[in-house]
Design an enzyme around this catalytic site. Structure first.
Site, short mmCIF file in Angstrom:
data_model
loop_
_atom_site.label_atom_id
_atom_site.label_comp_id
_atom_site.label_asym_id
_atom_site.label_seq_id
_atom_site.Cartn_x
_atom_site.Cartn_y
_atom_site.Cartn_z
N ASP A 1 65.83 -19.31 59.16
CA ASP A 1 65.82 -19.73 60.49
C ASP A 1 64.24 -20.20 60.63
O ASP A 1 63.28 -19.74 59.82
CB ASP A 1 66.27 -18.98 61.66
CG ASP A 1 66.20 -19.55 63.01
OD1 ASP A 1 66.09 -20.71 63.17
OD2 ASP A 1 65.64 -19.11 63.97
N SER A 2 63.96 -21.01 61.68
CA SER A 2 62.44 -21.47 61.70
C SER A 2 61.91 -20.15 62.31
O SER A 2 60.70 -20.04 62.30
CB SER A 2 62.54 -22.31 62.86
OG SER A 2 63.03 -22.06 63.93
N CYS B 1 69.53 -22.41 61.74
CA CYS B 1 68.81 -23.03 62.70
C CYS B 1 69.51 -24.28 63.04
O CYS B 1 69.78 -25.08 62.18
CB CYS B 1 67.37 -23.25 62.15
SG CYS B 1 66.27 -24.28 63.04
N GLU C 1 62.49 -16.11 74.21
CA GLU C 1 61.59 -15.31 73.40
C GLU C 1 60.98 -14.30 74.32
O GLU C 1 60.42 -13.14 74.07
CB GLU C 1 60.56 -16.15 72.70
CG GLU C 1 61.18 -16.98 71.55
CD GLU C 1 60.46 -17.46 70.26
OE1 GLU C 1 59.00 -17.37 70.55
OE2 GLU C 1 60.96 -17.66 69.33
N CYS D 1 71.56 -24.28 69.77
CA CYS D 1 70.19 -23.55 69.30
C CYS D 1 70.54 -22.33 69.10
O CYS D 1 71.13 -21.48 70.04
CB CYS D 1 69.18 -24.03 70.62
SG CYS D 1 67.66 -23.27 70.17
N HIS E 1 68.64 -19.80 69.66
CA HIS E 1 68.03 -19.07 70.81
C HIS E 1 68.80 -18.72 72.09
O HIS E 1 68.88 -17.89 72.97
CB HIS E 1 66.64 -19.49 71.57
CG HIS E 1 65.44 -19.38 70.33
ND1 HIS E 1 65.40 -19.65 69.13
CD2 HIS E 1 64.46 -18.52 70.68
CE1 HIS E 1 64.27 -19.09 68.73
NE2 HIS E 1 63.47 -18.47 69.58
N1 DGL Z 1 65.75 -22.32 65.58
C1 DGL Z 1 65.57 -23.49 66.45
C2 DGL Z 1 67.09 -24.25 66.63
O1 DGL Z 1 67.92 -23.52 66.45
C3 DGL Z 1 64.87 -23.12 67.51
C4 DGL Z 1 63.41 -22.84 67.71
C5 DGL Z 1 62.79 -24.04 66.89
O2 DGL Z 1 62.55 -25.01 67.87
O3 DGL Z 1 62.22 -23.95 65.82
O4 DGL Z 1 67.08 -25.26 66.84
#
Ligand code: DGL
Length: 275
Positions: free
Chosen positions: A17-18, A80, A159, A193, A195
Site C-alpha cells: 500500500d502507499s 491500495c 490517520e 480507499c 483508509h
Molecule cells: N491507500 C490509498 C488508497 O487506498 C489512500 C492513501 C493515499 O492517498 O495514498 O487509495
C-alpha cells in the site's frame, strides 16, 4: 500456480500500500487465510498516492511490487485503491505471480449488495479520476448507475484517529450530501480507499440518514481476502498456528501509533527499507 507445489505452499503472500491503510486488507487476509506468511510493504515515504499523477502512481507501485517479488511471494495484493485503479495492468504485466487489485473485488461486492442498481463510490482523487470503478461496474452490469466522489479529507481524518466524533460526522455529511445530490436513489456505497473502513460506522450512519433508508456499505478488504483465498487455492499454507507477518516501510515515523489502528492488533514493528 508456481512450479513446485510443495515449496509454493510455504511462500508468503505479498501485500503493498502507499502507507498503513493496507493493513485493513492484511487484517481480512489473516482472518481468511490464517496459516499464510505475509510480507507487507507500506510506501510511507511517498504517501499519499491519492493526489499524484497516474504515471507517478504506476512508477511507485512497480517498485513496491518488485520489492515483494524479490522476496519470493506467491501472490501480490495491491492493498491500495489508488494504485489498483491506476497501475493494475502494468503491475500484472510485470509479475510472474497472480496480482489482485482492490477495484474488482470492491465492485463485485457492490453489485452483489445493491437491490436497485444505484451504486456510489468514494475514494481518493486518483481513484475517482481513473474511472476504474465505473469501468468494472458497467462491464458487469450495463444497467447499473454509478455515482462517484473524491473525498480527500477522509484519509487524514482516519490517520488522526478522528473516526467517530463531530468532525468526522460533519466531513462525512458534507461529502455524502454531494454524492446523494448526484443520485438520490443510491442504495449501496463502496468505500474505495483502504483508509475508509476505519470510518465505516460514521459513513454508514450519515449515508442512512441522508438516504432515509438502509444503505449497504461495502469495502474491498474482505472481498480481496476472498479473492486471495480463491487464487491460492490448493497452494494455501494449512500449517497449525498463525503465519508470520513481516512489515516493511519506506519511512517509519508515527508507525507505532498508526499501524495498530488499521491492523486492529498490536504490531511488533516495521523494518525500514529504501526502494
Ligand atoms: N491507500 C490509498 C488508497 O487506498 C489512500 C492513501 C493515499 O492517498 O495514498 O487509495
Amino acid at each position: 500456480m508456481g512450479q513446485d507445489r510443495t515449496t509454493t505452499k510455504r511462500h508468503p503472500i505479498g501485500v503493498f500500500d502507499s502507507g498503513v491503510g493496507g493493513l485493513t486488507v492484511v487484517r481480512a487476509l489473516r482472518a481468511a487465510l490464517p496459516g499464510e506468511d505475509i510480507i507487507y510493504l507500506g510506501d510511507t515515504a511517498r504517501v499519499p498516492y491519492g493526489n499524484k499523477s497516474p504515471r507517478t502512481v504506476e512508477r511507485y507501485s512497480l517498485t513496491c511490487q518488485q520489492f515483494l517479488l524479490d522476496r519470493g511471494v506467491k501472490l501480490v495484493l495491491i492493498a491500495c485503491n489508488t494504485a489498483s485503479a491506476n497501475a493494475l495492468p502494468a503491475l500484472t504485466a510485470a509479475s510472474p505471480v497472480p496480482v489482485i487489485g482492490a477495484v474488482e473485488p470492491g465492485a463485485t461486492s457492490a453489485l452483489a449488495a445493491t437491490r436497485n442498481g444505484h451504486v456510489g463510490v468514494i475514494g481518493t482523487l486518483g481513484t475517482i479520476r481513473s474511472g476504474a470503478y465505473a469501468t468494472v461496474i458497467r462491464s458487469r452490469n450495463p444497467a447499473a448507475t454509478l455515482s462517484a466522489l473524491a473525498c480527500p479529507l477522509l484519509v487524514p481524518l482516519a490517520e488522526e484517529g478522528w473516526i467517530d466524533d463531530d468532525v468526522a460526522v460533519l466531513v462525512a455529511r458534507r461529502y455524502l450530501t454531494q454524492l446523494f445530490a448526484q443520485d438520490p436513489e443510491l442504495d449501496t456505497l463502496v468505500l474505495g480507499c483502504t483508509h475508509y473502513p476505519l470510518l465505516k460506522d460514521v459513513i454508514t450512519r450519515v449515508a442512512t440518514e441522508l438516504a432515509g433508508k438502509p444503505i449497504s456499505v461495502v469495502d474491498s478488504a474482505s472481498a480481496m481476502a476472498d479473492a486471495a483465498r480463491d487464487a491460492v487455492g490448493s497452494d494455501a499454507n494449512r500449517r497449525n498456528g498463525p503465519g508470520r507477518l513481516d512489515c516493511f516501510a519506506t519511512d517509519t515515523s508515527r508507525l507505532d501509533e498508526l499501524a495498530p489502528r488499521f491492523l486492529g492488533e498490536p504490531l511488533t514493528g516495521f523494518e525500514l527499507v529504501d526502494l
